[in-house]
Design a protein around this motif. Sequence first.
Motif, mmCIF file in Angstrom:
data_model
loop_
_atom_site.group_PDB
_atom_site.id
_atom_site.type_symbol
_atom_site.label_atom_id
_atom_site.label_comp_id
_atom_site.label_asym_id
_atom_site.label_seq_id
_atom_site.Cartn_x
_atom_site.Cartn_y
_atom_site.Cartn_z
ATOM 1 N N ALA A 108 -20.740 16.956 -52.216
ATOM 2 C CA ALA A 108 -20.906 15.646 -52.164
ATOM 3 C C ALA A 108 -20.365 15.087 -50.806
ATOM 4 O O ALA A 108 -19.255 15.464 -50.484
ATOM 5 N N ALA A 109 -21.179 14.372 -50.247
ATOM 6 C CA ALA A 109 -20.736 13.637 -48.854
ATOM 7 C C ALA A 109 -20.205 12.170 -49.452
ATOM 8 O O ALA A 109 -20.819 11.445 -50.268
ATOM 9 N N SER A 110 -19.293 11.756 -48.780
ATOM 10 C CA SER A 110 -18.552 10.308 -49.096
ATOM 11 C C SER A 110 -18.383 9.792 -47.758
ATOM 12 O O SER A 110 -17.984 10.507 -46.832
ATOM 13 N N GLY A 111 -18.250 8.533 -48.001
ATOM 14 C CA GLY A 111 -17.728 7.675 -46.730
ATOM 15 C C GLY A 111 -18.731 6.617 -46.134
ATOM 16 O O GLY A 111 -19.798 6.343 -47.040
ATOM 17 N N ILE A 112 -18.795 6.154 -44.992
ATOM 18 C CA ILE A 112 -19.590 5.022 -44.660
ATOM 19 C C ILE A 112 -20.660 5.704 -43.779
ATOM 20 O O ILE A 112 -20.589 5.913 -42.744
ATOM 21 N N ILE A 130 -24.911 13.618 -40.201
ATOM 22 C CA ILE A 130 -24.816 12.170 -40.922
ATOM 23 C C ILE A 130 -24.967 11.226 -39.637
ATOM 24 O O ILE A 130 -24.398 11.298 -38.554
ATOM 25 N N LEU A 131 -25.756 10.194 -39.972
ATOM 26 C CA LEU A 131 -25.855 9.219 -39.068
ATOM 27 C C LEU A 131 -24.820 8.041 -39.546
ATOM 28 O O LEU A 131 -25.022 7.607 -40.607
ATOM 29 N N MET A 132 -24.087 7.511 -38.569
ATOM 30 C CA MET A 132 -23.097 6.450 -38.783
ATOM 31 C C MET A 132 -22.844 5.728 -37.781
ATOM 32 O O MET A 132 -23.385 6.005 -36.506
ATOM 33 N N ILE A 133 -22.086 4.533 -37.985
ATOM 34 C CA ILE A 133 -21.789 3.633 -36.872
ATOM 35 C C ILE A 133 -20.498 3.850 -36.428
ATOM 36 O O ILE A 133 -19.552 3.836 -37.204
ATOM 37 N N VAL A 134 -20.264 4.174 -35.146
ATOM 38 C CA VAL A 134 -18.809 4.343 -34.476
ATOM 39 C C VAL A 134 -18.828 3.494 -33.339
ATOM 40 O O VAL A 134 -19.489 3.769 -32.471
ATOM 41 N N GLY A 135 -17.737 2.734 -33.331
ATOM 42 C CA GLY A 135 -17.707 1.535 -32.390
ATOM 43 C C GLY A 135 -18.918 0.868 -32.313
ATOM 44 O O GLY A 135 -18.993 0.352 -30.819
#
Length: 123
Positions: free
Chosen positions: A23-27, A99-104
Amino acid sequence: QVQLVESGGGLVQPGGSLKLSCAASGIIVSIGAMGWYRQAPGKQRELVARITSGGSTSYADSVKGRFTISRDNFKKMVYLQMDSLKPEDTAVYYCNARILMIVGGRPGEYDYWGQGTQVTVSS
C-alpha cells in the motif's frame, strides 16, 4: 512523506500459495510503474514482476506462470499472487513504485521502496 508498506509474507510449504500486498500512502499525484523485487541471502536483489500504470505486466523467467502481479490504482495498491511456490522462492520481497509528487512546488518522479516482507518456502 510517501510510504510503501508490504504485508502478506510468511512461511508456506512447497507447492503452496501466498499473496503479497503493498500500500502506498502520502501526498501522491500519481503512481507510475510498480514492481516486486526479491533478495535471497547472499544474492543480489532481482526483479520478480512489474506492472505499468496501464496494466502491462512483465515477469522474471523463474516465476512466469506461477506469479501474478496486479494493481488497484484507486486504492494505490499492488499485489503479488504467488502460486506453486518453491524453496528457491525464499527471499525478502520488496515493493517498488515510481511516484509523481510535488516537491518544492515542482512535480517530480521518485522511486520508493517498502521495508520488505519475508517469504519462506519450506517443508
